[in-house]
Design a protein around this motif. Structure first.
Motif, PDB file in Angstrom:
ATOM      1  N   ALA A   1      70.292  68.194  37.499  1.00 13.25           N
ATOM      2  CA  ALA A   1      69.658  68.259  38.815  1.00 13.25           C
ATOM      3  C   ALA A   1      68.745  67.058  39.055  1.00 13.25           C
ATOM      4  O   ALA A   1      68.335  66.370  38.123  1.00 13.25           O
ATOM      5  N   GLU A   2      68.412  66.837  40.320  1.00 16.91           N
ATOM      6  CA  GLU A   2      67.540  65.720  40.679  1.00 16.91           C
ATOM      7  C   GLU A   2      66.101  65.965  40.228  1.00 16.91           C
ATOM      8  O   GLU A   2      65.354  65.021  39.942  1.00 16.91           O
ATOM      9  N   ILE A   3      65.698  67.234  40.195  1.00 14.79           N
ATOM     10  CA  ILE A   3      64.333  67.596  39.835  1.00 14.79           C
ATOM     11  C   ILE A   3      64.380  68.674  38.762  1.00 14.79           C
ATOM     12  O   ILE A   3      65.180  69.604  38.824  1.00 14.79           O
ATOM     13  N   LEU A   4      63.492  68.547  37.771  1.00 19.35           N
ATOM     14  CA  LEU A   4      63.390  69.541  36.704  1.00 19.35           C
ATOM     15  C   LEU A   4      61.974  70.107  36.713  1.00 19.35           C
ATOM     16  O   LEU A   4      60.995  69.363  36.638  1.00 19.35           O
ATOM     17  N   LEU A   5      61.867  71.430  36.826  1.00 19.33           N
ATOM     18  CA  LEU A   5      60.582  72.117  36.851  1.00 19.33           C
ATOM     19  C   LEU A   5      60.471  73.009  35.623  1.00 19.33           C
ATOM     20  O   LEU A   5      61.299  73.888  35.414  1.00 19.33           O
ATOM     21  N   LEU A   6      59.456  72.774  34.799  1.00 17.74           N
ATOM     22  CA  LEU A   6      59.270  73.537  33.563  1.00 17.74           C
ATOM     23  C   LEU A   6      57.910  74.218  33.608  1.00 17.74           C
ATOM     24  O   LEU A   6      56.869  73.552  33.553  1.00 17.74           O
ATOM     25  N   ASP A   7      57.916  75.540  33.689  1.00 14.49           N
ATOM     26  CA  ASP A   7      56.669  76.288  33.831  1.00 14.49           C
ATOM     27  C   ASP A   7      56.210  76.856  32.489  1.00 14.49           C
ATOM     28  O   ASP A   7      56.588  77.965  32.114  1.00 14.49           O
ATOM     29  N   ASP A   8      55.417  76.078  31.770  1.00 10.35           N
ATOM     30  CA  ASP A   8      54.847  76.500  30.490  1.00 10.35           C
ATOM     31  C   ASP A   8      55.925  77.056  29.559  1.00 10.35           C
ATOM     32  O   ASP A   8      55.731  78.083  28.908  1.00 10.35           O
ATOM     33  N   CYS A   9      57.057  76.363  29.499  1.00 11.78           N
ATOM     34  CA  CYS A   9      58.212  76.909  28.774  1.00 11.78           C
ATOM     35  C   CYS A   9      58.317  76.376  27.348  1.00 11.78           C
ATOM     36  O   CYS A   9      59.352  76.555  26.706  1.00 11.78           O
ATOM     37  N   LEU A  10      57.271  75.724  26.853  1.00 10.79           N
ATOM     38  CA  LEU A  10      57.273  75.282  25.461  1.00 10.79           C
ATOM     39  C   LEU A  10      56.136  75.928  24.676  1.00 10.79           C
ATOM     40  O   LEU A  10      55.803  75.499  23.577  1.00 10.79           O
ATOM     41  N   SER A  11      55.571  76.971  25.238  1.00  6.86           N
ATOM     42  CA  SER A  11      54.403  77.607  24.629  1.00  6.86           C
ATOM     43  C   SER A  11      54.707  78.302  23.308  1.00  6.86           C
ATOM     44  O   SER A  11      53.829  78.477  22.468  1.00  6.86           O
ATOM     45  N   ALA A  12      55.967  78.693  23.104  1.00 10.24           N
ATOM     46  CA  ALA A  12      56.316  79.453  21.897  1.00 10.24           C
ATOM     47  C   ALA A  12      56.907  78.592  20.783  1.00 10.24           C
ATOM     48  O   ALA A  12      57.347  79.115  19.777  1.00 10.24           O
ATOM     49  N   VAL A  13      56.920  77.262  20.982  1.00  8.99           N
ATOM     50  CA  VAL A  13      57.407  76.379  19.922  1.00  8.99           C
ATOM     51  C   VAL A  13      56.238  75.602  19.340  1.00  8.99           C
ATOM     52  O   VAL A  13      55.212  75.415  19.985  1.00  8.99           O
ATOM     53  N   ASP A  14      56.392  75.145  18.097  1.00  9.73           N
ATOM     54  CA  ASP A  14      55.313  74.375  17.476  1.00  9.73           C
ATOM     55  C   ASP A  14      55.257  72.976  18.091  1.00  9.73           C
ATOM     56  O   ASP A  14      56.183  72.532  18.774  1.00  9.73           O
ATOM     57  N   THR A  15      54.152  72.277  17.863  1.00 10.48           N
ATOM     58  CA  THR A  15      53.942  70.989  18.526  1.00 10.48           C
ATOM     59  C   THR A  15      54.956  69.926  18.099  1.00 10.48           C
ATOM     60  O   THR A  15      55.318  69.062  18.902  1.00 10.48           O
ATOM     61  N   GLU A  16      55.439  69.995  16.860  1.00 12.23           N
ATOM     62  CA  GLU A  16      56.441  69.023  16.410  1.00 12.23           C
ATOM     63  C   GLU A  16      57.757  69.217  17.151  1.00 12.23           C
ATOM     64  O   GLU A  16      58.386  68.254  17.605  1.00 12.23           O
ATOM     65  N   THR A  17      58.184  70.474  17.298  1.00 15.33           N
ATOM     66  CA  THR A  17      59.409  70.771  18.052  1.00 15.33           C
ATOM     67  C   THR A  17      59.226  70.398  19.515  1.00 15.33           C
ATOM     68  O   THR A  17      60.124  69.836  20.147  1.00 15.33           O
ATOM     69  N   GLU A  18      58.051  70.713  20.042  1.00 18.54           N
ATOM     70  CA  GLU A  18      57.731  70.370  21.431  1.00 18.54           C
ATOM     71  C   GLU A  18      57.860  68.867  21.664  1.00 18.54           C
ATOM     72  O   GLU A  18      58.470  68.429  22.647  1.00 18.54           O
ATOM     73  N   GLU A  19      57.302  68.080  20.764  1.00 16.32           N
ATOM     74  CA  GLU A  19      57.354  66.616  20.888  1.00 16.32           C
ATOM     75  C   GLU A  19      58.790  66.117  20.893  1.00 16.32           C
ATOM     76  O   GLU A  19      59.170  65.252  21.688  1.00 16.32           O
ATOM     77  N   SER A  20      59.632  66.684  20.021  1.00 16.27           N
ATOM     78  CA  SER A  20      61.041  66.288  19.951  1.00 16.27           C
ATOM     79  C   SER A  20      61.768  66.617  21.246  1.00 16.27           C
ATOM     80  O   SER A  20      62.525  65.788  21.780  1.00 16.27           O
ATOM     81  N   ILE A  21      61.535  67.832  21.784  1.00 14.68           N
ATOM     82  CA  ILE A  21      62.192  68.240  23.026  1.00 14.68           C
ATOM     83  C   ILE A  21      61.747  67.358  24.185  1.00 14.68           C
ATOM     84  O   ILE A  21      62.553  66.910  25.006  1.00 14.68           O
ATOM     85  N   LEU A  22      60.447  67.076  24.257  1.00 10.32           N
ATOM     86  CA  LEU A  22      59.918  66.256  25.344  1.00 10.32           C
ATOM     87  C   LEU A  22      60.478  64.839  25.294  1.00 10.32           C
ATOM     88  O   LEU A  22      60.766  64.238  26.335  1.00 10.32           O
ATOM     89  N   GLN A  23      60.641  64.289  24.094  1.00 10.06           N
ATOM     90  CA  GLN A  23      61.216  62.949  23.972  1.00 10.06           C
ATOM     91  C   GLN A  23      62.658  62.929  24.463  1.00 10.06           C
ATOM     92  O   GLN A  23      63.090  61.993  25.132  1.00 10.06           O
ATOM     93  N   ASN A  24      63.416  63.973  24.124  1.00  7.73           N
ATOM     94  CA  ASN A  24      64.799  64.064  24.606  1.00  7.73           C
ATOM     95  C   ASN A  24      64.850  64.222  26.120  1.00  7.73           C
ATOM     96  O   ASN A  24      65.700  63.619  26.787  1.00  7.73           O
ATOM     97  N   LEU A  25      63.932  65.020  26.666  1.00  5.06           N
ATOM     98  CA  LEU A  25      63.873  65.197  28.115  1.00  5.06           C
ATOM     99  C   LEU A  25      63.537  63.883  28.804  1.00  5.06           C
ATOM    100  O   LEU A  25      64.058  63.574  29.877  1.00  5.06           O
TER     101      LEU A  25
END
Length: 210
Positions: A123-147
């Motif tokens: 999609a042209e726009i991606l909206l993420l509403d606090d959807c990484l709250s249940a993962v640890d910060t290392e996993t979060e960082e990896s997902i955010l880099q891929n995004l």
């Protein structure tokens, strides 16, 4: 912003789940105020979204949850659908759970599948509403880099209580009572007094920031 500051309401307004009653705003060429019901499906096709109360199809495994999204958007080539679905699961590090059903997943794993479902639409726009709250910060960082890599030239809006989710954003906005209280980059905001700076040093001391 703190709980109740209007973060989720803002995303729901952009997705036309809540009506815009004051002011003006547009998304992908659609004026939100006075948006007609028949226009809403066309607007939503341009947006990938993960709400806090994300819902997966409980009677389908993880892979089929993603394939269903592509089928609903008009894809018909089964081989391409499966390949695209697996690529998205790899982006969020959940490909090993492709054949599992939602009830077999942890909360963090379900969140990752929901993100994969959102990005599979391209999609042209991606909206993420606090959807990484249940993962640890290392996993979060990896997902955010891929995004970051896949959302080049696209708009991504992330709602989070974690500075680690926000620190690499082009712009960070702090809401308070439905109004913009602060805005700027990470470096700008940690050098001025306010909620963001307080949150940063609190989470830094708790080792929640990489």
């Amino acid at each position: 912003g703190k709980t109740g500051s209007g973060k989720s309401s803002l995303l729901k307004t952009l997705y036309a789940e809540l009506p815009l009653t004051e002011g003006t705003g547009s998304v992908c060429g659609f004026e939100l105020k006075g948006l007609k019901r028949k226009q809403i499906p066309f607007l939503r096709r341009k947006i990938g979204i993960v709400f806090q109360d994300f819902q997966l199809l409980t009677d389908r495994n993880v892979l089929d949850n993603l394939k269903f999204v592509l089928g609903a958007t008009g894809w018909s080539d089964k081989k391409l659908i499966e390949q695209r679905a697996m690529n998205c699961l790899q982006l969020v590090g959940i490909e090993k759970k492709a054949k599992d059903f939602p009830h077999q997943l942890s909360g963090g794993e379900q969140q990752r599948v929901s993100i994969a479902r959102a990005i599979i639409k391209d999609a042209e726009i991606l909206l993420l509403d606090d959807c990484l709250s249940a993962v640890d910060t290392e996993t979060e960082e990896s997902i955010l880099q891929n995004l970051l890599e896949i959302s080049n030239n696209k708009t991504t809006i992330i709602v989070s209580h974690r500075v680690s989710s926000a620190k690499n954003a082009d712009k960070i906005i702090i809401l308070e009572n439905g109004e913009i209280h602060q805005e700027g980059t990470h470096n700008q905001l940690i050098n001025q007094e306010g909620y963001y700076k307080e949150l940063y040093y609190k989470q830094l001391s708790e080792k929640e920031i990489l």
